[in-house]
Design a protein around this motif. Structure first.
Motif, PDB file in Angstrom:
ATOM      1  N   VAL A  59       1.668  -9.939  -0.744  1.00  0.00           N
ATOM      2  CA  VAL A  59       0.630  -8.965  -0.378  1.00  0.00           C
ATOM      3  C   VAL A  59      -0.620  -9.260  -1.199  1.00  0.00           C
ATOM      4  N   THR A  60      -1.699  -9.691  -0.516  1.00  0.00           N
ATOM      5  CA  THR A  60      -2.970  -9.908  -1.197  1.00  0.00           C
ATOM      6  C   THR A  60      -3.752  -8.601  -1.182  1.00  0.00           C
ATOM      7  N   LEU A  61      -3.986  -8.036  -2.343  1.00  0.00           N
ATOM      8  CA  LEU A  61      -4.618  -6.721  -2.446  1.00  0.00           C
ATOM      9  C   LEU A  61      -6.081  -6.778  -2.021  1.00  0.00           C
ATOM     10  N   LYS A  62      -6.483  -5.811  -1.202  1.00  0.00           N
ATOM     11  CA  LYS A  62      -7.877  -5.699  -0.784  1.00  0.00           C
ATOM     12  C   LYS A  62      -8.500  -4.420  -1.343  1.00  0.00           C
ATOM     13  N   GLU A  63      -7.861  -3.872  -2.347  1.00  0.00           N
ATOM     14  CA  GLU A  63      -8.340  -2.667  -3.030  1.00  0.00           C
ATOM     15  C   GLU A  63      -7.820  -2.718  -4.456  1.00  0.00           C
ATOM     16  N   ASN A  64      -8.291  -1.831  -5.286  1.00  0.00           N
ATOM     17  CA  ASN A  64      -7.794  -1.778  -6.662  1.00  0.00           C
ATOM     18  C   ASN A  64      -6.300  -1.479  -6.667  1.00  0.00           C
ATOM     19  N   PHE A  65      -5.579  -2.067  -7.602  1.00  0.00           N
ATOM     20  CA  PHE A  65      -4.129  -1.874  -7.654  1.00  0.00           C
ATOM     21  C   PHE A  65      -3.788  -0.401  -7.851  1.00  0.00           C
ATOM     22  N   TYR A  66      -4.649   0.331  -8.577  1.00  0.00           N
ATOM     23  CA  TYR A  66      -4.441   1.765  -8.791  1.00  0.00           C
ATOM     24  C   TYR A  66      -4.402   2.497  -7.447  1.00  0.00           C
ATOM     25  N   ASP A  67      -5.375   2.185  -6.563  1.00  0.00           N
ATOM     26  CA  ASP A  67      -5.430   2.841  -5.256  1.00  0.00           C
ATOM     27  C   ASP A  67      -4.221   2.456  -4.406  1.00  0.00           C
ATOM     28  N   TYR A  68      -3.823   1.191  -4.484  1.00  0.00           N
ATOM     29  CA  TYR A  68      -2.671   0.745  -3.701  1.00  0.00           C
ATOM     30  C   TYR A  68      -1.412   1.498  -4.134  1.00  0.00           C
ATOM     31  N   LEU A  69      -1.225   1.667  -5.437  1.00  0.00           N
ATOM     32  CA  LEU A  69      -0.055   2.392  -5.930  1.00  0.00           C
ATOM     33  C   LEU A  69      -0.065   3.843  -5.464  1.00  0.00           C
ATOM     34  N   TYR A  70      -1.241   4.452  -5.480  1.00  0.00           N
ATOM     35  CA  TYR A  70      -1.321   5.878  -5.131  1.00  0.00           C
ATOM     36  C   TYR A  70      -0.871   6.120  -3.692  1.00  0.00           C
ATOM     37  N   PHE A  71      -1.255   5.251  -2.773  1.00  0.00           N
ATOM     38  CA  PHE A  71      -0.953   5.470  -1.367  1.00  0.00           C
ATOM     39  C   PHE A  71       0.359   4.825  -0.903  1.00  0.00           C
ATOM     40  N   ASN A  72       0.952   3.927  -1.719  1.00  0.00           N
ATOM     41  CA  ASN A  72       2.125   3.202  -1.246  1.00  0.00           C
ATOM     42  C   ASN A  72       3.354   3.295  -2.148  1.00  0.00           C
ATOM     43  N   TYR A  73       3.164   3.670  -3.409  1.00  0.00           N
ATOM     44  CA  TYR A  73       4.253   3.537  -4.370  1.00  0.00           C
ATOM     45  C   TYR A  73       4.951   4.865  -4.625  1.00  0.00           C
ATOM     46  N   GLU A  74       6.279   4.826  -4.556  1.00  0.00           N
ATOM     47  CA  GLU A  74       7.120   5.945  -4.952  1.00  0.00           C
ATOM     48  C   GLU A  74       8.249   5.403  -5.813  1.00  0.00           C
ATOM     49  N   VAL A  75       8.554   6.103  -6.899  1.00  0.00           N
ATOM     50  CA  VAL A  75       9.608   5.658  -7.810  1.00  0.00           C
ATOM     51  C   VAL A  75      10.959   5.821  -7.116  1.00  0.00           C
ATOM     52  N   THR A  76      11.645   4.693  -6.883  1.00  0.00           N
ATOM     53  CA  THR A  76      12.933   4.731  -6.182  1.00  0.00           C
ATOM     54  C   THR A  76      14.089   4.264  -7.054  1.00  0.00           C
ATOM     55  N   GLY A  77      13.779   3.693  -8.214  1.00  0.00           N
ATOM     56  CA  GLY A  77      14.838   3.163  -9.071  1.00  0.00           C
ATOM     57  C   GLY A  77      15.129   1.702  -8.793  1.00  0.00           C
ATOM     58  N   ALA A  78      14.599   1.172  -7.686  1.00  0.00           N
ATOM     59  CA  ALA A  78      14.798  -0.235  -7.347  1.00  0.00           C
ATOM     60  C   ALA A  78      13.481  -0.982  -7.549  1.00  0.00           C
ATOM     61  N   ASP A  79      13.547  -2.329  -7.625  1.00  0.00           N
ATOM     62  CA  ASP A  79      12.342  -3.131  -7.821  1.00  0.00           C
ATOM     63  C   ASP A  79      11.398  -2.953  -6.636  1.00  0.00           C
ATOM     64  N   PHE A  80      10.164  -2.564  -6.926  1.00  0.00           N
ATOM     65  CA  PHE A  80       9.154  -2.406  -5.885  1.00  0.00           C
ATOM     66  C   PHE A  80       8.400  -3.715  -5.699  1.00  0.00           C
ATOM     67  N   GLY A  81       8.163  -4.431  -6.790  1.00  0.00           N
ATOM     68  CA  GLY A  81       7.469  -5.706  -6.660  1.00  0.00           C
ATOM     69  C   GLY A  81       6.989  -6.247  -7.988  1.00  0.00           C
ATOM     70  N   SER A  82       6.244  -7.374  -7.881  1.00  0.00           N
ATOM     71  CA  SER A  82       5.692  -8.057  -9.053  1.00  0.00           C
ATOM     72  C   SER A  82       4.191  -8.220  -8.864  1.00  0.00           C
ATOM     73  N   TYR A  83       3.425  -7.763  -9.837  1.00  0.00           N
ATOM     74  CA  TYR A  83       1.961  -7.841  -9.810  1.00  0.00           C
ATOM     75  C   TYR A  83       1.533  -9.152 -10.463  1.00  0.00           C
ATOM     76  N   ILE A  84       0.630  -9.902  -9.792  1.00  0.00           N
ATOM     77  CA  ILE A  84       0.160 -11.186 -10.331  1.00  0.00           C
ATOM     78  C   ILE A  84      -1.359 -11.197 -10.350  1.00  0.00           C
ATOM     79  N   CYS A  85      -1.916 -11.560 -11.499  1.00  0.00           N
ATOM     80  CA  CYS A  85      -3.373 -11.653 -11.651  1.00  0.00           C
ATOM     81  C   CYS A  85      -3.694 -12.902 -12.471  1.00  0.00           C
ATOM     82  N   ILE A  86      -4.395 -13.870 -11.844  1.00  0.00           N
ATOM     83  CA  ILE A  86      -4.799 -15.113 -12.510  1.00  0.00           C
ATOM     84  C   ILE A  86      -6.321 -15.170 -12.465  1.00  0.00           C
ATOM     85  N   LYS A  87      -6.974 -14.811 -13.562  1.00  0.00           N
ATOM     86  CA  LYS A  87      -8.432 -14.702 -13.580  1.00  0.00           C
ATOM     87  C   LYS A  87      -8.981 -15.055 -14.962  1.00  0.00           C
TER      88      LYS A  87
END
Length: 412
Positions: A59-87
């Motif tokens: 998933v290539t983010l087209k918004e701030n990661f904070y905004d993406y988490l707010y609208f898509n992320y819920e704590v489920t106890g399982a791995d949601f994903g891995s964030y990568i930033c090379i800058k």
């Protein structure tokens, strides 16, 4: 894990020819852009991510990661994903953004950060310090002289030495919390090995920090050094990958893309269609010229009385927009929200603590995690003396979604 770049030699030669043919002068600036094919862009590693992370969604983010988490992320106890930033530096990760990222990792997820410059907030929360002996080196010729020798501490790679011929800054980690940190890689500086790649445990997850992002750029991917990048990124757990280009939505969506073909370019490629285009434009101009004058007097339009309330509201809003007083609007927005909470849910808003958040989520029917993000945002913005337009828009959207979900629940 298989090799990072399953590209044949003819394909590599073709890519090099296309890059050289597309510009008269090579751009040696370290830009780290995912759509940039210059030597120090990250076009290759980003486009080969599907080969690197087999059977994982990218998933290539087209918004701030904070905004993406707010609208898509819920704590489920399982791995949601891995964030990568090379800058060069994660400038979009503000102090609040770093807190949200670490909260995301704490829940059992992971993050990989390869940066030339780590913010003070990030260094403080990760309990690390860095040293960059080449922080004042900027010129292309001076960077070209910086060579490096890297190692990976895993037994599988202990006999491997990775040599890089340019742009390798002497940037490394000095101190870290040994109780929760593992050194995964090092660089040789003045004959001594110093850490440049570490894994830091945080809650149920871990964050990987790397101090030389230039090794992931196109130049080294085409110089036979892709094995190092593959080995480093192999530490990232198998889960959905959130690749952060660290740019705004509008900048990303409007950026030129070679896959998009202009309509006019298509017309100009064919002689008959070119003439058709010119004749059509000439016809439109002639039509506008001969019909510019009316054949009869225009009938005056009697407009109804305007709604002065709407005009007054527009005048006030224009005044705020002109003055750029975002903090004032944020204060009014927060006051409106708290007043509505008091009257609608009969809750005391004097102390916005955990008990208040739980009661508000229960009475409003909203998700607890989203309610927590909203209240924490209100507390943070209330303490600030100034606010940005982006923060005002995010607060407005969060409050609007909060009451919208409540209204939807009542409708059902």
């Amino acid at each position: 894990m298989k090799a990072l770049l399953n590209i044949s030699k003819p394909s590599i030669l073709l890519l090099i020819v296309l890059v050289l043919a597309s510009c008269t002068k090579t751009n040696w600036t370290e830009n780290y852009r995912e759509k940039e094919k210059s030597p120090f862009g990250t076009y290759i590693i980003h486009n080969e991510a599907n080969e690197l992370f087999k059977n994982q969604e990218i998933v290539t983010l087209k918004e701030n990661f904070y905004d993406y988490l707010y609208f898509n992320y819920e704590v489920t106890g399982a791995d949601f994903g891995s964030y990568i930033c090379i800058k060069n530096s994660a400038s979009k990760l503000t102090e609040d953004g770093v807190t949200d990222l670490l909260s995301f990792v704490y829940d059992g997820n992971s993050a990989f950060l390869s940066l030339n410059y780590f913010s003070d907030s990030l260094l403080e929360q990760l309990e690390i310090t860095t040293n960059n002996l080449d922080k004042d080196v900027y010129l292309v010729e001076d960077l070209k002289a910086l060579k490096g020798e890297f190692y990976l501490e895993n037994n599988t790679f202990e006999k491997d030495t990775f040599n890089f011929d340019r742009n390798i800054r002497k940037h490394y980690f000095v101190t870290y919390n040994e109780d929760k940190t593992i050194v995964l890689g090092s660089a040789k500086i003045d004959g001594e090995k110093v850490p440049n790649f570490m894994k830091i445990y945080h809650g149920k997850g871990a964050i990987y920090v790397h101090s030389n992002p230039v090794v992931f750029t196109n130049y080294f991917m085409l110089s036979g050094k892709e094995k190092y990048a593959e080995n480093v990124l192999s530490y990232v757990p198998s889960a959905t990958v959130f690749w952060d280009p660290q740019i705004k939505r509008s900048e990303y969506s409007n950026e030129s893309d070679e896959d998009n073909t202009s309509v006019f370019k298509f017309f100009l490629q064919h002689k008959t269609l070119t003439w058709f285009l010119f004749v059509s434009l000439a016809g439109v101009l002639l039509f506008m010229l001969f019909n510019a004058r009316r054949k009869q007097r225009a009938i005056p339009i009697i407009h109804p009385l305007e709604n002065t309330t709407v005009a007054f509201t527009q005048t006030i809003s224009s005044l705020y927009l002109k003055e750029q007083d975002h903090k004032n609007l944020v204060t009014k927005k927060i006051g409106f929200f708290l007043e509505k909470v008091r009257t609608k849910y009969l809750l005391n808003t004097t102390n916005l603590n955990k008990e208040f958040i739980h009661n508000l989520a229960a009475k409003s029917g909203n998700n607890l995690q989203n309610t927590k993000y909203l209240i924490n945002t209100i507390i943070t913005l209330h303490k600030r003396s100034e606010c940005t337009q982006e923060e005002l828009l995010v607060l407005h959207k969060m409050i609007d979604n909060f009451f919208k979900k409540q209204d939807d629940g009542n409708t059902k």
